[in-house]
Structure formats: structure tokens, C-alpha cells
Design a protein around this motif. Sequence first.
Motif, PDB file in Angstrom:
ATOM      1  N   LYS A 160       0.652  -1.108   0.062  1.00  0.00           N
ATOM      2  CA  LYS A 160      -0.012  -0.373  -0.281  1.00  0.00           C
ATOM      3  C   LYS A 160       0.882   1.283  -0.043  1.00  0.00           C
ATOM      4  O   LYS A 160       0.990   2.047  -0.545  1.00  0.00           O
ATOM      5  N   ILE A 161       2.002   1.559   0.518  1.00  0.00           N
ATOM      6  CA  ILE A 161       2.951   2.409   0.834  1.00  0.00           C
ATOM      7  C   ILE A 161       3.704   2.437  -0.358  1.00  0.00           C
ATOM      8  O   ILE A 161       3.784   3.874  -0.628  1.00  0.00           O
ATOM      9  N   LYS A 162       3.381   1.645  -0.290  1.00  0.00           N
ATOM     10  CA  LYS A 162       4.532   2.215  -2.096  1.00  0.00           C
ATOM     11  C   LYS A 162       4.109   2.734  -3.784  1.00  0.00           C
ATOM     12  O   LYS A 162       4.426   3.101  -3.682  1.00  0.00           O
ATOM     13  N   ASN A 163       2.812   1.254  -3.347  1.00  0.00           N
ATOM     14  CA  ASN A 163       1.394   2.180  -4.674  1.00  0.00           C
ATOM     15  C   ASN A 163       1.266   3.915  -4.420  1.00  0.00           C
ATOM     16  O   ASN A 163       1.256   4.017  -4.886  1.00  0.00           O
ATOM     17  N   LEU A 164       0.597   4.038  -3.581  1.00  0.00           N
ATOM     18  CA  LEU A 164       0.634   5.357  -2.954  1.00  0.00           C
ATOM     19  C   LEU A 164       1.601   6.397  -3.344  1.00  0.00           C
ATOM     20  O   LEU A 164       1.788   7.989  -3.343  1.00  0.00           O
TER      21      LEU A 164
ATOM     22  N   SER B 165     -11.138  -1.359   2.334  1.00  0.00           N
ATOM     23  CA  SER B 165     -11.600  -0.611   1.285  1.00  0.00           C
ATOM     24  C   SER B 165     -11.380   0.454   1.503  1.00  0.00           C
ATOM     25  O   SER B 165     -11.171   1.457   0.163  1.00  0.00           O
ATOM     26  N   ILE B 166     -12.397   1.170   1.898  1.00  0.00           N
ATOM     27  CA  ILE B 166     -12.090   3.015   1.647  1.00  0.00           C
ATOM     28  C   ILE B 166     -11.447   3.031   2.243  1.00  0.00           C
ATOM     29  O   ILE B 166     -10.373   3.557   3.469  1.00  0.00           O
ATOM     30  N   ARG B 167     -10.531   4.390   1.129  1.00  0.00           N
ATOM     31  CA  ARG B 167      -9.267   5.121   1.357  1.00  0.00           C
ATOM     32  C   ARG B 167      -9.899   5.948   2.476  1.00  0.00           C
ATOM     33  O   ARG B 167      -9.017   5.866   3.273  1.00  0.00           O
ATOM     34  N   ALA B 168     -10.630   7.350   1.567  1.00  0.00           N
ATOM     35  CA  ALA B 168     -11.158   8.751   2.897  1.00  0.00           C
ATOM     36  C   ALA B 168     -12.205   9.092   2.148  1.00  0.00           C
ATOM     37  O   ALA B 168     -12.220   9.400   1.020  1.00  0.00           O
ATOM     38  N   GLY B 169     -13.447   9.926   3.296  1.00  0.00           N
ATOM     39  CA  GLY B 169     -14.452  10.172   2.309  1.00  0.00           C
ATOM     40  C   GLY B 169     -15.407  10.263   1.508  1.00  0.00           C
ATOM     41  O   GLY B 169     -15.726  10.835   0.681  1.00  0.00           O
TER      42      GLY B 169
ATOM     43  N   HIS C 254       4.363   5.992  12.048  1.00  0.00           N
ATOM     44  CA  HIS C 254       4.411   6.606  11.091  1.00  0.00           C
ATOM     45  C   HIS C 254       3.226   6.500  10.158  1.00  0.00           C
ATOM     46  O   HIS C 254       3.283   6.643   9.203  1.00  0.00           O
ATOM     47  N   VAL C 255       2.432   5.035  10.719  1.00  0.00           N
ATOM     48  CA  VAL C 255       1.167   4.830   9.685  1.00  0.00           C
ATOM     49  C   VAL C 255       0.340   5.841  10.108  1.00  0.00           C
ATOM     50  O   VAL C 255      -0.102   6.388   8.498  1.00  0.00           O
ATOM     51  N   ILE C 256       0.242   6.504  11.010  1.00  0.00           N
ATOM     52  CA  ILE C 256      -0.546   7.381  10.958  1.00  0.00           C
ATOM     53  C   ILE C 256      -0.347   8.762  10.538  1.00  0.00           C
ATOM     54  O   ILE C 256      -0.684  10.094   9.914  1.00  0.00           O
TER      55      ILE C 256
ATOM     56  N   LEU D  18      -0.243  12.411   5.637  1.00  0.00           N
ATOM     57  CA  LEU D  18       0.608  12.457   4.265  1.00  0.00           C
ATOM     58  C   LEU D  18      -0.658  11.909   2.709  1.00  0.00           C
ATOM     59  O   LEU D  18      -0.494  12.518   1.425  1.00  0.00           O
ATOM     60  N   TYR D  19      -0.927  10.928   2.739  1.00  0.00           N
ATOM     61  CA  TYR D  19      -1.546  10.248   1.337  1.00  0.00           C
ATOM     62  C   TYR D  19      -3.073  10.821   1.512  1.00  0.00           C
ATOM     63  O   TYR D  19      -3.640  10.536   0.349  1.00  0.00           O
ATOM     64  N   LYS D  20      -3.890  11.174   2.278  1.00  0.00           N
ATOM     65  CA  LYS D  20      -4.829  11.983   3.060  1.00  0.00           C
ATOM     66  C   LYS D  20      -6.033  10.083   2.248  1.00  0.00           C
ATOM     67  O   LYS D  20      -7.112  10.556   2.089  1.00  0.00           O
ATOM     68  N   VAL D  21      -6.201   9.503   3.096  1.00  0.00           N
ATOM     69  CA  VAL D  21      -6.621   7.983   3.493  1.00  0.00           C
ATOM     70  C   VAL D  21      -6.129   7.612   5.041  1.00  0.00           C
ATOM     71  O   VAL D  21      -5.645   8.136   5.634  1.00  0.00           O
ATOM     72  N   THR D  22      -7.262   6.783   5.608  1.00  0.00           N
ATOM     73  CA  THR D  22      -7.107   6.295   7.094  1.00  0.00           C
ATOM     74  C   THR D  22      -6.590   5.422   7.336  1.00  0.00           C
ATOM     75  O   THR D  22      -5.900   4.518   6.127  1.00  0.00           O
ATOM     76  N   THR D  23      -6.197   5.310   8.502  1.00  0.00           N
ATOM     77  CA  THR D  23      -5.040   4.302   9.020  1.00  0.00           C
ATOM     78  C   THR D  23      -5.754   3.000   8.176  1.00  0.00           C
ATOM     79  O   THR D  23      -4.881   2.158   8.466  1.00  0.00           O
TER      80      THR D  23
END
Length: 90
Positions: free
Chosen positions: A7-11, A67-71, A47-49, A54-59
Motif C-alpha cells: 500500500k505505501i509503495k503504491n500510494l 477498502s475505503i480510502r477516505a471521505g 509512521h502509519v498515522i 500524507l496520503y489523505k487516507v485512513t489508517t
Amino acid sequence: MTNIHIKIKNLREEKNLKQREVADYLGISQQAYSYYELAKRELPTRHVITLAKLYKVTTDFLLCVSSIRAGTYDLNVEFVQGVTIKDVLI
């Protein structure tokens, strides 16, 4: 076990950031960050937080709990006794 390293690499790649830039944001070395993306080290909670911000997603999204990113909300879901969130907002 989650696939947070994927996930962190893709983001990071979606945002066109280099590992060095993300490492600087976290206040760590590029090599330390690289180990997180390669799953050679466990990503600390702090770092997760920070990465979620940074990526504007949920932890939960980063940790593969959701699977829901945020918002993203389904306004037609029942909120209280037959009333939807959409009903409240309109």
C-alpha cells in the motif's frame, strides 16, 4: 498479516514521490523507509498515522482493515430509524 508495504509503495508512486521525500517527511533515512516498503521492517504506528495524513487516507485503509480510502460515504445508508445521512443533509 497486512500488505501495508504494498500500500505505501503504491500510494507513494501515485503521488510521484521518491522514497527520499517520504523518508524526509517521516524524519528517517531513505534506507529505513526502503525497509518498510520491502517488508524487512515493521512500520511503527507513528509512521502509519503520519503516512495516512500524507496520503489523505485512513489508517484502516493502510492496514488493509478497510477498502475505503477516505471521505467516501454512502449517503443512502440508514442513519437512525429509517433516516439516511442524505435525508439529514438535504
